[in-house]
Design a protein around this motif. Sequence first.
Motif, PDB file in Angstrom:
ATOM      1  N   TRP A   1      26.149  16.210  12.979  1.00  0.00           N
ATOM      2  CA  TRP A   1      25.820  15.553  14.167  1.00  0.00           C
ATOM      3  C   TRP A   1      26.779  15.916  14.940  1.00  0.00           C
ATOM      4  CZ3 TRP A   1      20.753  11.877  15.365  1.00  0.00           C
ATOM      5  CH2 TRP A   1      20.314  12.152  14.767  1.00  0.00           C
TER       6      TRP A   1
ATOM      7  N   ARG B   1      27.026  19.404  15.967  1.00  0.00           N
ATOM      8  CA  ARG B   1      26.124  20.682  16.745  1.00  0.00           C
ATOM      9  C   ARG B   1      24.863  21.040  15.358  1.00  0.00           C
ATOM     10  NH1 ARG B   1      26.330  20.207  21.828  1.00  0.00           N
ATOM     11  NH2 ARG B   1      28.574  19.977  22.818  1.00  0.00           N
TER      12      ARG B   1
ATOM     13  N   TRP C   1      22.395  19.500  13.693  1.00  0.00           N
ATOM     14  CA  TRP C   1      20.440  18.647  14.347  1.00  0.00           C
ATOM     15  C   TRP C   1      20.710  18.097  12.829  1.00  0.00           C
ATOM     16  CZ3 TRP C   1      23.154  16.381  17.162  1.00  0.00           C
ATOM     17  CH2 TRP C   1      23.475  17.063  19.118  1.00  0.00           C
TER      18      TRP C   1
END
Length: 505
Positions: A369, A372, A374
């Motif tokens: 995370w 980014r 996810w």
Amino acid sequence: MKFGEFSATTSLLKRASSQFDDGDVSFIIIAGAMEFFMIPGLALLYSGLTRRKSALSLMWVVSASNAVCIFQWYLWGYSLAFSPTATNGFIGNLANFGLLNVLGDPYPGTPLIPDLLYSFYQMEFACVTVGILVGGIAERGRVLPAMIFTFLWMTFVYCPLACWAWNVNGWGFKSGVLDFAGGGPVAIGSGVAGLAYAWVLGRRQEKELLNFRPHNMAMANLGTYILWFGWLGFNGGCAFGANLRAIMAIWNSMLSPAFGGIIWCILDYRLERKYSMSGFRSGSTVGLVAATPASGYIYPWASVAMGIVSGVVCNYAKRIKFVMGIDDALDLFAENAVGGIIGLLFNGIFASRSIIALDGININANGGWVDRNWELLFIQFGYVCATCGYTFVATAIIAKAIDMIPGLHLRTMPEGESAGLDEVEIGEFVNDYIEVRRHFYDESTLGNQKGDPATSDLFANRDKDESSNLQKHNHRLPLEDPMIQVIKEQNFKVVIELQPTPEGL
């Protein structure tokens, strides 16, 4: 044909002198040796955590499982886990049976070290894993069936788990799972398998659970610090070279257990108002376990957070065995499986591509995370579920199948459990001694005859001058000299003999 003309040898020497950095090779050799040192650390830890009467049996089973694992890994274990020609994604093939064609070419997973060294290094991972697992037999499991179980478990459970995470064709590897040093194969594999093995074994007798205490916490603490030392090679070596990523992994392997130990100790102090050595040892262990899958992916500040979280969660996870009714004597599930799960999930959030790239090889890898990415957390969660489910079911089936074979029942008899596994299985003891009389005035050490009934009041009925009412009783002792059989005691009194001081010598 002369030795120097043998093409394979010439090719090997040429590759060794040109392709691999000597520093990288030396570093992994040392890291593998440090991993091997974890085996006596485990033996000391487990022995110290159990009762004296079963302490040596755990030393024996950890040591013997190491030998069984080495044989299995040489025979077909490495091939089943890491053969690059297998493409099913679940388990390897027998292309490298008996280390066939495992020499100086780089393993496809890393160009930094030769395949032969990679196989040795990964073998030590397997040895440590089964060393942790066999702690599940604590105080009631027979050692011979445990060795057969070790060989089969390595073949049908550990090798697939290693293939999933680290084989270039494993489904976990292809899915992007981040498991640096074995959160799945090592931590979850040993912890969940230990829980399943304990479930098949059944609970210890209730009287054995009353007032249970480790027989030697000093031995357990020494074993823990030997493990910590070996763990630096365990985690640091997974960078497969003497590089910054290895140093980062070692730093994280120091921070996480330090904070884990402190937090666990604080939680125990809240309840007992004592600074528990056992608690600090447990917290340090879970911090090391959590660092296993994450140490080569996360920043040091994230490792601090991971140590705190693992200390809290694993402390409360120890209660799971009571809810499930499984006698996990050494808390393999709470300390290893749960710790490994925490480390894997931390990768999904805190793994960073900048840390991964420190080895100079994986410069295009994605983190979690913080980068980014996810979806990585969900990939990690799916990997955790698959690893836990497969390990528990497969382990329980293997253990139950062995238990059903005549002569290979996993558990010792109730009488053997009461006497201790050292007595019935090993015939030796960790701390042996000669017990002349369990009670001072008993005539026989074997309990065939008891001392004079008058002696039962020896300490209850005393004169005013603290002397005993016992007068002139004979006490027969089994002495080595057959001519001396009776010791006569007259006007018995307790005498305290002062030892001379060094100044008086």
